[in-house]
Design a protein around this motif. Structure first.
Motif, PDB file in Angstrom:
ATOM      1  N   UNK A  20       0.775  -1.155   0.082  1.00  0.00           N
ATOM      2  CA  UNK A  20      -0.029  -0.072  -0.068  1.00  0.00           C
ATOM      3  C   UNK A  20       0.812   0.997  -0.082  1.00  0.00           C
ATOM      4  N   UNK A  21       1.971   1.216   0.687  1.00  0.00           N
ATOM      5  CA  UNK A  21       2.850   2.445   0.776  1.00  0.00           C
ATOM      6  C   UNK A  21       3.404   2.521  -0.520  1.00  0.00           C
ATOM      7  N   UNK A  22       3.804   1.543  -1.257  1.00  0.00           N
ATOM      8  CA  UNK A  22       4.722   1.673  -2.419  1.00  0.00           C
ATOM      9  C   UNK A  22       3.840   1.959  -3.837  1.00  0.00           C
ATOM     10  N   UNK A  23       2.342   1.612  -3.485  1.00  0.00           N
ATOM     11  CA  UNK A  23       1.226   1.910  -4.418  1.00  0.00           C
ATOM     12  C   UNK A  23       1.312   3.650  -4.439  1.00  0.00           C
ATOM     13  N   UNK A  24       1.753   4.244  -3.431  1.00  0.00           N
ATOM     14  CA  UNK A  24       1.432   5.758  -3.183  1.00  0.00           C
ATOM     15  C   UNK A  24       2.693   6.580  -3.545  1.00  0.00           C
ATOM     16  N   UNK A  25       2.949   7.061  -4.869  1.00  0.00           N
ATOM     17  CA  UNK A  25       4.207   7.859  -5.085  1.00  0.00           C
ATOM     18  C   UNK A  25       4.500   8.838  -4.410  1.00  0.00           C
ATOM     19  N   UNK A  26       3.441   9.312  -3.461  1.00  0.00           N
ATOM     20  CA  UNK A  26       3.840  10.515  -2.636  1.00  0.00           C
ATOM     21  C   UNK A  26       4.245  10.417  -1.304  1.00  0.00           C
ATOM     22  N   UNK A  27       4.332   8.942  -0.987  1.00  0.00           N
ATOM     23  CA  UNK A  27       4.883   8.412   0.214  1.00  0.00           C
ATOM     24  C   UNK A  27       6.433   8.240   0.108  1.00  0.00           C
ATOM     25  N   UNK A  28       7.232   9.002   0.655  1.00  0.00           N
ATOM     26  CA  UNK A  28       8.625   9.077   0.721  1.00  0.00           C
ATOM     27  C   UNK A  28       9.276   8.029   1.627  1.00  0.00           C
ATOM     28  N   UNK A  29       8.473   7.484   2.612  1.00  0.00           N
ATOM     29  CA  UNK A  29       9.243   6.568   3.342  1.00  0.00           C
ATOM     30  C   UNK A  29       8.175   5.328   3.701  1.00  0.00           C
ATOM     31  N   UNK A  30       8.310   4.397   2.684  1.00  0.00           N
ATOM     32  CA  UNK A  30       7.365   3.298   2.653  1.00  0.00           C
ATOM     33  C   UNK A  30       7.790   2.366   3.802  1.00  0.00           C
ATOM     34  N   UNK A  31       9.059   2.357   4.271  1.00  0.00           N
ATOM     35  CA  UNK A  31       9.273   1.695   5.599  1.00  0.00           C
ATOM     36  C   UNK A  31       8.483   2.043   6.584  1.00  0.00           C
TER      37      UNK A  31
END
Length: 334
Positions: free
Chosen positions: A237-248
């Protein structure tokens, strides 16, 4: 419906509404829509596959516990009841799916209702231990202090994890305390006290059997695999959102959002899960709109697959007439 259940339902609805209002108040609607518009379908699809793989591991864990009473039980026979119960929990209050799994499916599983109920308690303990472990690891690796978010400090989390581990590995340590508690309840209310004592004895009997040899180790490995794959759902889900800079940040949102489901809420944990998952992500500096989009997307990926799989399982093999009503009436769950 009893007054207690009405009060619990009203409190859950109020809590859910409050957290939804907090999210709506703090989030810019246009920025939220923009974050969703950029979502990449490939990562979402991979996340759903991770979800299905994780729940396959959960079914295998449950089957391993039930096999102590019915060794001939297969993964396939456990899958339908398990996924149906998850689907029902997502749409009906009071964890009605758990009651359904114990009372409506025990005959199909060839396992006594009391034993099925005991496996549900062991499931909760295994899940709690794994989640606390993931939370501790995430905090250690990131160096973050989530005490203000969770309302408890690191020492309390360590103590809780140790207590759960002891209950699973050395159940005899807690059995006298459970018996004493059931005895105290029996003095005040003989009927419920006797029932509590009976259920407690079943749970500890199962824990003693599971603690022997390598059985508990295998269950813990299944739990680690199941929650690791669920963590991959958060990560996708985090990687699906380009605007999320810290997927960890997804690995902190997993335990924080999951522990938030212990709060009173609606079926499916609307509001509570989303608010705390978003707050965990914001500890990494993510904007509010991106954090809210992440939480809502993750929740969607966790909510709808069990509805689909459980619904298909129910269509392929419907419950006997009146089974659901009997389960609801006999359920010992609050």
């Amino acid at each position: 419906m009893s007054a207690r259940r009405l009060l619990t339902l009203a409190l859950g609805l109020a809590m859910a509404a409050g957290f939804v209002w907090l999210i709506a108040r703090e989030t810019d609607g246009a920025a939220l829509r923009a974050a969703f518009a950029e979502a990449r379908a490939g990562w979402i699809g991979l996340g759903v596959l991770c979800f299905l793989a994780g729940y396959s591991a959960r079914v295998a864990r449950w089957r391993a516990m039930l096999a102590l009473e019915n060794p001939a039980l297969t993964w396939g026979r456990c899958m339908g009841p398990f996924m149906i119960s998850m689907a029902v929990n997502n749409v009906l209050p009071f964890r009605a799916g758990d009651a359904l799994r114990a009372f409506a499916f025990s005959g199909r599983l060839g396992v006594g209702t009391g034993r099925v109920l005991a496996t549900l308690v062991v499931e909760r303990l295994l899940d709690l231990l794994t989640i606390l472990g993931i939370l501790g690891l995430a905090l250690w690796l990131t160096g973050l202090d989530a005490g203000g978010l969770l309302g408890v400090g690191a020492a309390a989390l360590v103590a809780a994890a140790l207590a759960v581990a002891l209950a699973l590995l050395l159940p005899g340590v807690f059995e006298p305390l459970a018996r004493g508690g059931a005895g105290l309840v029996a003095r005040l209310a003989p009927g419920p006290g006797a029932r509590l004592r009976e259920e407690s004895d079943r749970i500890f009997a199962l824990l003693r059997r599971l603690a022997r040899g390598a059985v508990m180790a295998r269950l813990m490995l299944w739990s680690a695999l199941a929650w690791g794959l669920e963590g991959c759902v958060f990560l996708c889900a985090a990687l699906a959102l380009p605007g999320m800079a810290a997927p960890e940040a997804a690995w902190l949102a997993l335990p924080v959002g999951t522990l938030a489901t212990l709060l009173p809420s609606t079926p499916g944990y609307v509001g509570t899960f989303d608010y705390f998952a978003a707050e965990a992500v914001q500890l990494f500096g993510e904007p509010q709109a991106v954090a809210a989009a992440f939480a809502i997307l993750t929740h969607t990926m966790l909510y709808f697959p069990p509805l689909a799989v459980g619904g298909i399982a129910l269509l392929l093999r419907p419950l006997p007439k009146g089974a659901a009503a009997r389960a609801a009436s006999q359920s010992p769950l609050p």
